[in-house]
Design an enzyme around this catalytic site. Structure first.
Site, PDB file in Angstrom:
ATOM      1  N   SER A  91       2.577  -6.396  11.187  1.00  0.00           N
ATOM      2  CA  SER A  91       3.527  -6.303  10.091  1.00  0.00           C
ATOM      3  C   SER A  91       4.874  -5.948  10.722  1.00  0.00           C
ATOM      4  O   SER A  91       4.995  -4.922  11.386  1.00  0.00           O
ATOM      5  CB  SER A  91       3.078  -5.200   9.133  1.00  0.00           C
ATOM      6  OG  SER A  91       4.075  -4.940   8.177  1.00  0.00           O
ATOM      7  N   ASP A 130       5.657  -9.750   2.823  1.00  0.00           N
ATOM      8  CA  ASP A 130       5.345  -8.592   1.980  1.00  0.00           C
ATOM      9  C   ASP A 130       6.634  -8.107   1.336  1.00  0.00           C
ATOM     10  O   ASP A 130       7.580  -7.724   2.030  1.00  0.00           O
ATOM     11  CB  ASP A 130       4.715  -7.486   2.844  1.00  0.00           C
ATOM     12  CG  ASP A 130       4.229  -6.293   2.019  1.00  0.00           C
ATOM     13  OD1 ASP A 130       4.419  -6.288   0.790  1.00  0.00           O
ATOM     14  OD2 ASP A 130       3.645  -5.371   2.626  1.00  0.00           O
ATOM     15  N   GLY A 139      -2.237  -1.397   6.661  1.00  0.00           N
ATOM     16  CA  GLY A 139      -1.930  -0.242   7.505  1.00  0.00           C
ATOM     17  C   GLY A 139      -0.850   0.609   6.871  1.00  0.00           C
ATOM     18  O   GLY A 139      -0.087   0.133   6.016  1.00  0.00           O
ATOM     19  N   LYS A 183      -6.459  -0.802   1.563  1.00  0.00           N
ATOM     20  CA  LYS A 183      -6.018   0.372   2.324  1.00  0.00           C
ATOM     21  C   LYS A 183      -6.886   1.519   1.858  1.00  0.00           C
ATOM     22  O   LYS A 183      -6.896   1.852   0.665  1.00  0.00           O
ATOM     23  CB  LYS A 183      -4.547   0.697   2.045  1.00  0.00           C
ATOM     24  CG  LYS A 183      -3.570  -0.263   2.688  1.00  0.00           C
ATOM     25  CD  LYS A 183      -2.141   0.142   2.432  1.00  0.00           C
ATOM     26  CE  LYS A 183      -1.189  -0.906   3.002  1.00  0.00           C
ATOM     27  NZ  LYS A 183       0.195  -0.700   2.548  1.00  0.00           N
ATOM     28  N   GLU A 204       2.731 -10.933  -0.430  1.00  0.00           N
ATOM     29  CA  GLU A 204       2.122  -9.648  -0.783  1.00  0.00           C
ATOM     30  C   GLU A 204       3.024  -8.881  -1.743  1.00  0.00           C
ATOM     31  O   GLU A 204       4.225  -8.735  -1.495  1.00  0.00           O
ATOM     32  CB  GLU A 204       1.910  -8.864   0.524  1.00  0.00           C
ATOM     33  CG  GLU A 204       1.111  -7.584   0.381  1.00  0.00           C
ATOM     34  CD  GLU A 204       0.901  -6.914   1.751  1.00  0.00           C
ATOM     35  OE1 GLU A 204       1.022  -7.583   2.806  1.00  0.00           O
ATOM     36  OE2 GLU A 204       0.636  -5.704   1.759  1.00  0.00           O
ATOM     37  N   LYS A 250       3.220 -11.037   9.725  1.00  0.00           N
ATOM     38  CA  LYS A 250       3.676 -10.719   8.364  1.00  0.00           C
ATOM     39  C   LYS A 250       5.053 -10.112   8.485  1.00  0.00           C
ATOM     40  O   LYS A 250       5.277  -9.235   9.303  1.00  0.00           O
ATOM     41  CB  LYS A 250       2.692  -9.744   7.720  1.00  0.00           C
ATOM     42  CG  LYS A 250       3.253  -8.829   6.640  1.00  0.00           C
ATOM     43  CD  LYS A 250       2.158  -7.983   6.014  1.00  0.00           C
ATOM     44  CE  LYS A 250       2.679  -6.632   5.551  1.00  0.00           C
ATOM     45  NZ  LYS A 250       1.584  -5.759   5.067  1.00  0.00           N
ATOM     46  N   LYS A 254       8.417  -8.399   6.414  1.00  0.00           N
ATOM     47  CA  LYS A 254       8.859  -7.764   5.176  1.00  0.00           C
ATOM     48  C   LYS A 254      10.023  -8.571   4.612  1.00  0.00           C
ATOM     49  O   LYS A 254      10.885  -9.037   5.374  1.00  0.00           O
ATOM     50  CB  LYS A 254       9.322  -6.333   5.469  1.00  0.00           C
ATOM     51  CG  LYS A 254       8.194  -5.418   5.942  1.00  0.00           C
ATOM     52  CD  LYS A 254       7.263  -5.066   4.802  1.00  0.00           C
ATOM     53  CE  LYS A 254       6.189  -4.094   5.253  1.00  0.00           C
ATOM     54  NZ  LYS A 254       5.279  -3.713   4.162  1.00  0.00           N
ATOM     55  N   ASP A 276      -1.314  -5.315  -3.051  1.00  0.00           N
ATOM     56  CA  ASP A 276      -1.458  -4.104  -2.239  1.00  0.00           C
ATOM     57  C   ASP A 276      -1.302  -2.907  -3.184  1.00  0.00           C
ATOM     58  O   ASP A 276      -2.287  -2.410  -3.756  1.00  0.00           O
ATOM     59  CB  ASP A 276      -0.383  -4.142  -1.122  1.00  0.00           C
ATOM     60  CG  ASP A 276      -0.287  -2.864  -0.285  1.00  0.00           C
ATOM     61  OD1 ASP A 276      -0.945  -1.871  -0.619  1.00  0.00           O
ATOM     62  OD2 ASP A 276       0.458  -2.841   0.722  1.00  0.00           O
TER      63      ASP A 276
HETATM   64  O1  OSB Z   1       3.124  -2.477   2.370  1.00  0.00           O
HETATM   65  O2  OSB Z   1       1.723  -2.799   3.919  1.00  0.00           O
HETATM   66  C1  OSB Z   1       2.658  -2.150   3.457  1.00  0.00           C
HETATM   67  C2  OSB Z   1       3.762   0.466   6.005  1.00  0.00           C
HETATM   68  C3  OSB Z   1       4.046   1.534   5.189  1.00  0.00           C
HETATM   69  C4  OSB Z   1       3.912   1.388   3.825  1.00  0.00           C
HETATM   70  C5  OSB Z   1       3.496   0.165   3.282  1.00  0.00           C
HETATM   71  C6  OSB Z   1       3.198  -0.910   4.111  1.00  0.00           C
HETATM   72  C7  OSB Z   1       3.370  -0.757   5.492  1.00  0.00           C
HETATM   73  C8  OSB Z   1       3.134  -1.833   6.438  1.00  0.00           C
HETATM   74  C9  OSB Z   1       2.862  -1.442   7.856  1.00  0.00           C
HETATM   75  O3  OSB Z   1       3.270  -3.009   6.165  1.00  0.00           O
HETATM   76  C10 OSB Z   1       1.506  -1.778   8.304  1.00  0.00           C
HETATM   77  C11 OSB Z   1       1.222  -1.125   9.633  1.00  0.00           C
HETATM   78  O4  OSB Z   1       1.583  -1.721  10.645  1.00  0.00           O
HETATM   79  O5  OSB Z   1       0.648  -0.022   9.667  1.00  0.00           O
HETATM   80 MG    MG Z   2       2.004  -4.149   1.648  1.00  0.00          MG
END
Ligand code: OSB
Ligand code: MG
Length: 356
Positions: free
Chosen positions: A123, A176, A278, A250, A201, A149, A151, A226
């Site tokens: 991510s 995402d 994550g 999660k 996402e 992925k 953001k 999510d």
């Molecule tokens: O939306 O998946 C998410 C991190 C913090 C809060 C929300 C998200 C995320 C990530 C990071 O996308 C995922 C990771 O590498 O741990």
């Molecule tokens: Mg997410």
């Protein structure tokens, strides 16, 4: 713990993490869990400074001194507390961790997993420039990661995806939004379809399923939820209403391994693939994510990546490593297969409380 590189989502940019760990002590066995709440109540209403007093005042007292024969039973003891799922998960998962050690079983087997290696994706947060993002993608692809992925948010989306796709037409790519859009923007979101994304996402509100169902009917791209999925009931509502075609699991957001397994099982019988999300975890939460990802319906690469992407030095040994094929090998050792570096944790600890 300072992050090796800042992490930016549609709601904040983060340079370091405050990590809240829970250790449970039961009949001479210790179990460890990580409370994955963030530094701010942005991803969820829970945040690290709401978790601490909730653990102390309500959740720990609900389990201390109770007799249970497996960690599974602990969720019921904490059920009277509404919400605070990440705090609950820290205790429940610590108990699973302890149970695996006590039984001398790998945690992944105790959870019902079958996979001997798991597939990893990354991510990647919002960067200062698109070129920086492209560099990062290049690095992660070279390291072997199987899914990228990125953001997105209004102003950092279609143009960015266009650049990525023109350079890498065939990679598994997803995005995402962390709730950055509204249903008024459906015409704009439809433009995402041209990039053949594996999924988009959480485009809409964190607490919404109904409007995601409406949006999913308008898009070719699969929606993955999510934030909106906090329980197996939420998952059932989302699947039943057609609000998504993929679910991100999660374990913290769902309140612990028991509920995470329920969502997994429900998705499996409904033919909805899941993957492990994550929360920028330290090695302790990361090791738990790895164990969970061995369950059969984790059919897509997760956001479970190597320790070194986040930390100069992780609090487990060995650190989490990802092979050049983009996989993590699953250990047969009892527990998580990763030793906890209690000496290093002590050095990093700024606050500690024992509840008896
Ligand atoms: O939306 O998946 C998410 C991190 C913090 C809060 C929300 C998200 C995320 C990530 C990071 O996308 C995922 C990771 O590498 O741990
Ligand atoms: Mg997410």
């Amino acid at each position: 713990m300072p992050l090796v590189h800042f992490f930016e989502t549609s709601f904040s940019r983060l340079y370091h993490r405050r990590i809240l760990l829970v250790a449970v002590h039961s009949e001479g066995v210790d179990g460890w869990g990580e409370c994955v709440t963030g530094e701010n109540p942005y991803y969820s209403s829970e945040w690290i400074d709401s978790s601490w007093p909730t653990l102390r005042e309500h959740l720990a007292p609900a389990v201390i001194g109770q007799n249970i024969s497996s960690a599974r039973e602990s969720a019921a003891l904490m059920a009277r507390v509404r919400g605070h799922r990440m705090a609950k998960a820290a205790i429940e998962n610590a108990l699973w961790d302890g149970e695996a050690r006590q039984k001398q079983l790998p945690l992944w087997k105790l959870l019902g997993g079958t996979r001997r290696e798991i597939q990893c994706g990354v991510s990647i947060g919002i960067q200062d420039t698109v070129d920086q993002l492209l560099d990062k993608i290049q690095t992660e692809l070279a390291a072997g990661y199987r899914r990228i992925k990125v953001k997105v948010k209004p102003g950092w989306d279609v143009k960015v995806l266009e650049k990525i796709r023109s350079r890498w037409p065939d990679i598994l790519l997803s995005c995402d939004a962390n709730s950055a859009y509204t249903l008024d923007e459906v015409e704009h979101l439809r433009k995402f379809d041209q990039f053949h994304l594996l999924m988009i996402e959480q485009p809409l509100w964190n607490d919404d399923i109904f409007y995601h169902a409406r949006l999913q009917r308008e898009l070719n791209t699969a929606i993955c939820l999510d934030e909106s999925i906090e329980s197996a009931r939420d998952a059932a509502a989302a699947i039943g209403s057609g609000a998504c075609r993929i679910i991100n699991i999660k374990v913290g957001r769902l309140g612990g391994f028991s509920e995470a397994r329920k969502v997994h099982d429900l998705c499996q019988v409904s033919n909805i693939p899941v993957w492990c999300g994550g929360m920028l975890e330290s090695g302790i939460g990361r090791a738990h994510n790895i164990a969970l990802s061995t369950l059969e319906n984790f059919r897509l690469p997760g956001d479970v990546s190597a320790s070194r992407r986040y930390w100069k030095e992780d609090i487990i040994e060995p650190e989490v490593e990802v092979s050049p094929q983009g996989t993590i090998a699953i250990s047969d050792s009892p527990g998580t297969g990763y030793r906890i570096r209690e000496d290093l944790i002590k050095k990093l600890t700024v606050r500690e409380e024992t509840i008896r």
